[in-house]
Design an enzyme around this catalytic site. Structure first.
Site, mmCIF file in Angstrom:
data_model
loop_
_atom_site.group_PDB
_atom_site.id
_atom_site.type_symbol
_atom_site.label_atom_id
_atom_site.label_comp_id
_atom_site.label_asym_id
_atom_site.label_seq_id
_atom_site.Cartn_x
_atom_site.Cartn_y
_atom_site.Cartn_z
ATOM 1 N N ARG A 83 0.800 -1.159 0.052
ATOM 2 C CA ARG A 83 -0.023 0.142 0.100
ATOM 3 C C ARG A 83 0.843 1.194 -0.039
ATOM 4 O O ARG A 83 1.805 1.357 0.685
ATOM 5 C CB ARG A 83 -0.974 -0.073 1.344
ATOM 6 C CG ARG A 83 -1.609 1.287 1.426
ATOM 7 C CD ARG A 83 -2.807 1.136 2.566
ATOM 8 N NE ARG A 83 -3.417 2.569 2.542
ATOM 9 C CZ ARG A 83 -3.386 3.317 3.711
ATOM 10 N NH1 ARG A 83 -2.864 2.953 4.991
ATOM 11 N NH2 ARG A 83 -3.826 4.432 3.629
ATOM 12 N N GLU A 172 -7.384 8.152 6.579
ATOM 13 C CA GLU A 172 -7.708 8.976 7.662
ATOM 14 C C GLU A 172 -8.202 10.368 7.598
ATOM 15 O O GLU A 172 -7.478 11.175 7.984
ATOM 16 C CB GLU A 172 -6.512 8.761 8.485
ATOM 17 C CG GLU A 172 -5.922 7.576 8.924
ATOM 18 C CD GLU A 172 -4.925 7.643 9.869
ATOM 19 O OE1 GLU A 172 -4.541 8.501 10.382
ATOM 20 O OE2 GLU A 172 -4.512 6.307 10.471
HETATM 21 C C1 FCB Z 1 -1.275 6.918 10.825
HETATM 22 C C2 FCB Z 1 -1.076 7.514 9.350
HETATM 23 C C3 FCB Z 1 0.590 7.068 9.091
HETATM 24 C C4 FCB Z 1 1.529 7.150 10.048
HETATM 25 C C5 FCB Z 1 0.878 6.185 11.313
HETATM 26 C C6 FCB Z 1 1.736 5.927 12.427
HETATM 27 O O1 FCB Z 1 -2.280 7.860 11.585
HETATM 28 O O2 FCB Z 1 -1.862 7.167 8.659
HETATM 29 O O3 FCB Z 1 0.960 7.933 8.216
HETATM 30 O O4 FCB Z 1 1.869 8.214 10.601
HETATM 31 O O5 FCB Z 1 -0.132 6.776 12.030
#
Ligand code: FCB
Length: 455
Positions: A83, A172
């Protein structure tokens, strides 16, 4: 649950996908290479005090130049899937308008190299690096932003969609909206809850419009989204703490899940946000759903919640004194992943799920030869993979697991101080070394592929 790779492998169905995840800004570097435009992280990193040690992703893991070797590293670990995300400002430097073919060429070559190695790409279209030119037009708080995003998605999928089937629109959206616009710890660094809710709303609508653009360019595409989701525990026995935990769940989990699965915004949070919410937001979501082929779950920790005056959510996060913590200060709580997967299946019924991120930062201490024994990360990984197997046994249609991260990288506001990688990166020499946790993951994948092979 056993931590033995052989035993664990037996708990996963044939065809289960074993991956690792990265994001463009965190690994690529090449911040101005070959016509790339500025992204909001390029700009945010220059703000004094924004990033630990004043670091930035300008060079990062230099993956923009070392991608071929990095694909070899993935193959060496036996990954079936990878990914990664696409940098929007690399592809459309001004955010909307002309496409930078050199930017698309980079991802085209990467996809080719992955497929040659038998590694299936899962492409995230937005992992937080909005073109700065669009930020200057309001960024995600602009009502035009869903359209900008869909146009960009269409350009990428027209180029790669004959070979890439798996697409995540957003990574996210919660973090992009709230860390970016409410707490201000991420780019673009704003601190205004009403802007954050506006951005969250555009991100959702942008997901929908991009999903349509993906499908029109690649009708066989599998379209999903990667949400950061968690489980919440009241810190104390009071009814106030229980209600606070419910609000936290609404804020993080349900605010995105409910609309994506056709239920509109959750009523309790709509009431709580009140005037902070754009007036037409609820109406926009009437008859709307995210049309997901799969749901991607990023899971790291559980949160303990206490009622407090702080923030519009009237809660604060607490830490249990006995909790085992990672270097991020996040509680290690594997069973939360099982609970979460079971709940998602029970409450929302996605066609299938992928764990699109799971992993841990620890203070690795390499030996004289640069080798890393990282028993804590290995245990974290084994225990989370173990509960994923339990979730499958409980009926959850989980089809893949992506470790965050393939290699140590730029951890946003923490700079390079937090290491999540299966490979250690020596940033001086850019040498990568497989950690013991990575060797463990390689054995698991190998054991699983041997089981699946016909006798
Ligand atoms: C998530 C993010 C990723 C990374 C991890 C630790 O929130 O999607 O980019 O920073 O945390």
């Amino acid at each position: 649950m056993s931590r033995d790779p052989e035993e664990l492998a037996g708990a996963f169905p044939a065809g289960f996908r074993w991956g690792a995840a990265t994001a463009a800004y965190q690994i690529e570097g090449g911040w101005a290479a070959d016509g790339k435009g500025l992204g909001i992280w390029d700009v945010f990193c220059r703000r004094p005090g924004a990033i630990a040690d004043g670091e930035s992703g300008e060079v990062a893991c230099d993956h923009y130049r070392r991608w071929r070797d990095d694909v070899d590293l993935m193959a060496g670990m036996g990954l079936t899937d990878y990914r990664f995300s696409i940098s929007w400002p690399r592809v459309i430097p001004a955010g909307s308008g002309p496409v930078n073919q050199a930017g698309l060429d980079f991802y085209d070559r990467l996809v080719e190299a992955l497929l040659e190695r038998g590694i299936r790409p899962l492409v995230t279209l937005y992992h937080w690096d909005l073109p700065q030119a669009l930020q200057e037009r309001g960024g995600w708080t602009s009502s035009e932003s869903p359209g900008w995003f869909a146009a960009y998605a269409g350009e990428v999928v027209r180029r790669l969609g004959d070979r890439v089937t798996d697409w995540a629109t957003l990574n996210e959206p919660h973090v992009a909206a709230f860390a970016g616009h409410a707490t201000g710890v991420h780019a673009p660094g704003l601190k205004d809850w009403s802007l954050a809710l506006r951005a969250a709303h555009s991100l959702l609508l942008g997901h929908g419009q991009a999903a349509a653009a993906i499908r029109s360019a690649a009708p066989r595409a599998q379209v999903g989204i990667a949400l950061n989701l968690s489980v919440f525990e009241p810190a104390g026995a009071s009814g106030e703490d229980a209600a606070a935990a419910e609000r936290a769940d609404g804020h993080l989990n349900r605010w995105f899940l409910d609309p994506l699965f056709g239920r509109g915004y959750p009523a309790d949070l709509v009431e709580l946000y009140g005037q902070l919410l754009p007036a037409d937001a609820a109406r926009d979501l009437e008859g709307w759903n995210g049309g997901l082929d799969f749901l991607g779950v990023n899971y790291y920790t559980r949160r303990h919640v206490r009622a407090a005056a702080a923030s519009p959510l009237r809660l604060e996060y607490a830490q249990r004194p006995d909790a085992a913590l990672t270097a991020m200060g996040w509680e290690v709580y594997p069973d939360g992943l099982r609970e979460l997967l079971v709940r998602l299946h029970r409450d929302y019924r996605p066609a299938y799920l992928l764990v699109t991120e799971s992993g841990a930062a620890f203070e690795d201490s390499p030996d004289q030869d640069g080798q890393v024994q990282d028993p804590l990360r290995r245990a974290y990984l084994a225990d989370h993979v173990g509960v994923a197997a339990q979730a499958i046994a409980e009926g959850v249609p989980l089809r893949g697991y992506f470790v965050w991260s393939l290699m140590d990288n730029f951890e946003w506001s923490f700079g390079y101080s937090k290491r999540f990688g299966l490979y250690r990166v020596d940033y001086g020499s850019q040498r990568r070394t497989l950690k013991a946790s990575g060797r463990w993951y390689r054995s698991l994948i190998q054991a699983h592929s041997l089981r699946a092979a016909p006798a």
